[in-house]
Design an enzyme around this catalytic site. Structure first.
Site, PDB file in Angstrom:
ATOM      1  CD  GLU A 148      -3.005  -0.985   0.173  1.00  0.00           C
ATOM      2  OE1 GLU A 148      -3.319   0.153  -0.229  1.00  0.00           O
ATOM      3  OE2 GLU A 148      -3.512  -2.021  -0.288  1.00  0.00           O
ATOM      4  CB  SER A 203     -39.874 -39.903  41.164  1.00  0.00           C
ATOM      5  OG  SER A 203     -41.035 -40.678  40.976  1.00  0.00           O
TER       6      SER A 203
END
Length: 854
Positions: free
Chosen positions: A103, A488
């Site tokens: 760049e 239960s």
């Protein structure tokens, strides 16, 4: 007639040349002055309207919500943008060099604007008449991404240059590079180079090589075109350009350049670099954070530390999946997930040379939990099968890994397959799993689902939570599903209420038929025991250990009272509207979630205190500042005390501990220090002695007595010692575990809830459509094995931890038959039972029944 020809001598030529050079130089100087003046004027004109460069420091980068376990393992990152903030020093040199080469090669030399690049861009405008890309430095690109847009107009380029200059005055080059690599978009929702490294290569930024760094740097000009996943060929062209620039600039030598050029472009999308699988936890945290901080909760960089313990969480996930896969094996094989015709295919060819439609037929199925899709390519004479995965990897399935697969729903050994052809065909797409022996086995996605959750009984912190087999398959968090009947496993709450009403562990209950009529019931209710038998008179402890339904119903109706029971149970954490006001309450006919049950059992585990489950321990903002710290009530028996008594003790100590004589004071202080040294190992001050130590503690409220909690622990420990939970004792070999199984009508729900003093854990298994699990799939067979695997990993090497017998409790020798104290002459059929000293067995005959609604 000929025209006269003017002769130019050397002197004339030099004079003319000097003239033109002077003229051009003057014009150039004038233009330069005008240009400089114009630029300066433009800068001065727009400067007041330019955003201040230092505001970049105040602009937060959109950062995902990060969720961690309490021991620092990353669980998930949640947000639209994936971003991992990285510092300059955290990046390898070749990463920085790749961006400079790609760049802005003069990045460390220019003041934000590169005149060479600017002249090239200007020349291009003069030649083409169009504003094109290029010429922008890294600083200009940063300015554009923070403050401007991407429109290619002259005014934007000018503002971009001015802003870049301002940024250079405000930030160092290293700071600018750091801002740049963290800000830029790389595609696939990845913002910043560290996130891009994770998304494209599944690596941290520290671990990417030169070729991969060049690939990432090459993506920026056009993330859609140069995406290494979507366009590997274009990505390679761009990468090779970046590598050549790095080589030209001397960043890499010939050998590294050659190796990097030859390195293949291998990339696929990777998810978050999660260190701990807990997707249901992550979703719970996301919902809580959005409720607290709004929609920006997943954008503002919050870091949440949960209460999850990575060791226990891994055990929860593993045990749930293993339990469901074992359940699937018992139910039989439902068949392949798909079938494709490969009769005319030469399957010996490399997978990449197979027709694309066949490759895609396999790849469209995703891995789920521990299962991977595979294609059956051959069936062999030894009853094995050859398979190939979407990656091209080949393997085989032995007969041992296949022979379990009888037809789904069939029962008995007669339905077992005789050979591989009874199970599979060439072209079947199936799921397989890798076993602990290193070979693959046939598997399938379980029809049923499950939930596993554990909490710390002393503060309610959720230490593990797994809400289903696979979050991508089913996003319902079954831990929070409140619409299931606990069966239960709810009975201990009834028995605790019965103890509160004056019953004892030796109270005699009648296990005999019960018939009830009620406005709430459309027909008479006739409960029965699981075995179908009646057991007559039974002690209360025995009725719980053997999970006798009829005895429990009579305990509720005749010796406790429905309203009394509900009033007792609500503080455990249940909603009143979830508790039926009829005999079905005794058998768990209400509704509860797995988390509700874990919270309730924690009361028994911690000695009688109510704790509230929570999952968020702390929250930090993007600046790593602590903005929330959990302060949930904790169990602290030593924090209970009398302040007035304490103050009196302090006053007495003050009056007797000091003397007017200085030498005597010193001698007494030395004596006190010696006394403290003698008791330091056993000294445990409570709130009665040192209230100042406990002033700021948020205490959990006591909801049952410690005697009640101890008796419940003791009875439920017997369930594991010789009742429906005996398998846990056999496999784990511990004596500190208490628990209870639960099974609802027609095997629709299977439960196991258990604990010791350090953990309360619950397992539920069932179908989302409430269909039966299958004959025999009760709590002890379906849920208990999952709980055992969870406890095996969680309590490995942990010392046993159970509640000590409280004061005011006594042990009495009783008759097993009558529950009454045994005489000295009785030698047979006797046992020792525990009672509160003020509630010993009363054996006077009492035939009067209570009003069941009090």
């Amino acid at each position: 007639m000929s025209l006269p020809i003017k002769k130019f001598n050397k002197k004339n030529i030099i004079s003319a040349l000097c003239y033109w050079l002077t003229l051009c130089g003057g014009l150039a100087a004038i233009c330069s002055v005008i240009l400089t003046a114009g630029v300066l004027a433009a800068y001065l004109y727009v400067k007041p309207s330019l955003p201040h460069a230092e505001t970049i420091r105040e602009i937060p980068l959109e950062t995902p919500l990060k969720i961690y376990s309490r021991d620092g393992r990353l669980i998930d990152e949640i947000g639209e943008r994936k971003r991992i903030i990285v510092s300059y020093d955290d990046m390898p040199n070749h990463v920085v060099q790749a961006f400079i080469a790609a760049e802005d090669r003069r990045f460390f030399d220019h003041p934000g604007i590169d005149y060479q690049g600017t002249l090239r861009a200007a020349l291009n405008i003069l030649i083409t008449g169009k504003i094109s890309g290029g010429g922008s430095t890294l600083t200009q690109q940063l300015a554009r991404d923070y403050f401007l847009n991407r429109k290619r107009v002259f005014t934007r380029k000018m503002l971009e240059a001015f802003l870049a200059y301002n940024i250079e005055q405000e930030f160092s080059k290293k700071e600018i590079m750091t801002l740049f690599v963290n800000k830029m978009f790389f595609g696939q929702r990845a913002y910043g180079v560290a996130a891009a490294a994770q998304v494209f290569f599944g690596k941290s930024i520290n671990n990417i090589n030169i070729a991969e760094a060049a690939t990432l740097a090459g993506v920026l000009p056009a993330p859609s075109n140069y995406n290494p996943v979507r366009s590997p060929n274009l990505a390679k062209i761009r990468r090779d350009y970046v590598l050549s620039r790095m080589h030209q600039l001397g960043f890499i030598d010939n050998e590294n350049y050659k190796n990097s050029i030859e390195y293949p472009v291998i990339s696929k999308l990777h998810g978050t670099a999660s260190e701990l699988s807990a997707p249901y936890v992550a979703e719970m945290v996301r919902i809580a954070m959005v409720e607290k901080y709004g929609k920006n909760a997943t954008r503002d960089g919050y870091k949440v530390v949960t209460t999850i313990d990575s060791k226990i969480q891994k055990a929860a996930t593993y045990s749930l999946r293993r339990g469901l896969l074992e359940y699937s094996h018992r139910q039989g094989f439902q068949g392949p997930i798909d079938h494709i015709d490969i009769a005319n295919l030469n399957t010996s060819l490399p997978f990449e040379k197979w027709p694309e439609n066949i490759q895609l037929s396999i790849e469209r199925f995703n891995d789920l939990a521990a299962l991977s899709p595979a294609l059956v390519t051959d069936l062999n004479f030894d009853n094995s099968a050859n398979i190939i995965f979407g990656s091209g990897e080949r393997s085989d399935l032995s007969w041992r890994a296949l022979k379990w697969a009888r037809p789904y729903g069939s029962i008995g050994s007669s339905s077992l397959p005789k050979n591989v052809n009874d199970i599979l065909n060439v072209g079947d797409i199936i799921y397989v799993m890798l076993t602990t022996t290193g070979e693959y086995a046939l598997a399938e996605i379980p029809v049923a689902n499950a939930a596993v959750v554990s909490i710390d009984p002393f503060d309610g912190a959720i230490s593990s939570l797994s809400g289903g087999f696979d979050y991508n398959l089913n996003k319902i968090n079954h831990v929070l599903n409140e619409r299931r009947q606990p069966g239960s496993s709810f009975k201990p709450l009834i028995y605790s209420a019965a103890l509160e009403q004056g019953n004892t562990t030796s109270t005699i209950l009648l296990d005999a038929p019960v018939v009830m009529s009620s406005i709430e019931l459309e027909e008479d209710w006739r409960p029965s025991n699981y075995s179908g038998r009646f057991y007559g008179e039974q002690r209360l402890r025995e009725a719980l250990v053997r999970s006798m339904n009829l005895a429990t119903v009579r305990l509720l109706l005749e010796k406790t009272g429905i309203n009394n029971a509900i009033e007792h149970i609500i503080p455990f954490g249940f909603r009143e509207d979830a508790l039926p006001t009829n005999g079905g309450l005794a058998l768990g006919a209400g509704s509860a979630s797995a988390l509700d049950m874990a919270q309730a059992y924690a009361v028994f585990a911690n000695g009688g205190y109510r704790v509230t489950p929570f999952i968020i321990d702390s929250i930090r903002n993007a600046e790593n500042e602590l903005i929330y710290q959990g302060s949930n009530p904790i169990v602290c028996p030593t924090c209970e005390g009398s302040t007035s008594t304490t103050n009196k003790n302090k006053l007495d100590q003050k009056n007797s501990g000091f003397s007017n004589n200085e030498n005597q004071q010193i001698e007494e202080q030395e004596l006190i220090l010696q006394q403290m040294a003698d008791i330091i190992d056993i000294y445990k001050p409570n709130a009665s002695f040192s209230p100042e130590l406990y002033e700021d503690i948020n205490l959990a409220p006591r909801i049952i007595s410690e005697q009640n909690a101890f008796l419940m622990q003791d009875m439920l420990r017997e369930v594991i010692r010789r009742g429906t939970g005996v398998k846990a004792r056999r496999e784990l070999g511990r004596r500190d575990l208490s628990g209870k199984t639960g099974t609802t009508n027609d095997y629709r729900d299977a439960w196991f809830a258990g604990f010791n003093n350090d953990i309360s854990a619950v397992v539920w298994v069932g179908n989302d459509n409430n269909e039966p699990l299958g004959i025999g799939e009760q709590g002890s067979r379906t849920a208990l094995p999952i709980w055992i695997e969870l406890m095996r990993a969680t309590l490995e090497k942990a010392p046993e931890s159970s509640m000590a017998m409280p004061k005011d409790m006594v042990t009495v020798r009783i008759s097993k038959t009558t529950g009454c104290p045994a005489s000295s002459d009785d030698t047979d059929d006797v046992m020792f039972e525990v009672f509160h000293k003020n509630n010993l067995p009363n054996c006077e005959e009492n035939n009067q029944s209570q009003d069941i609604f009090n």
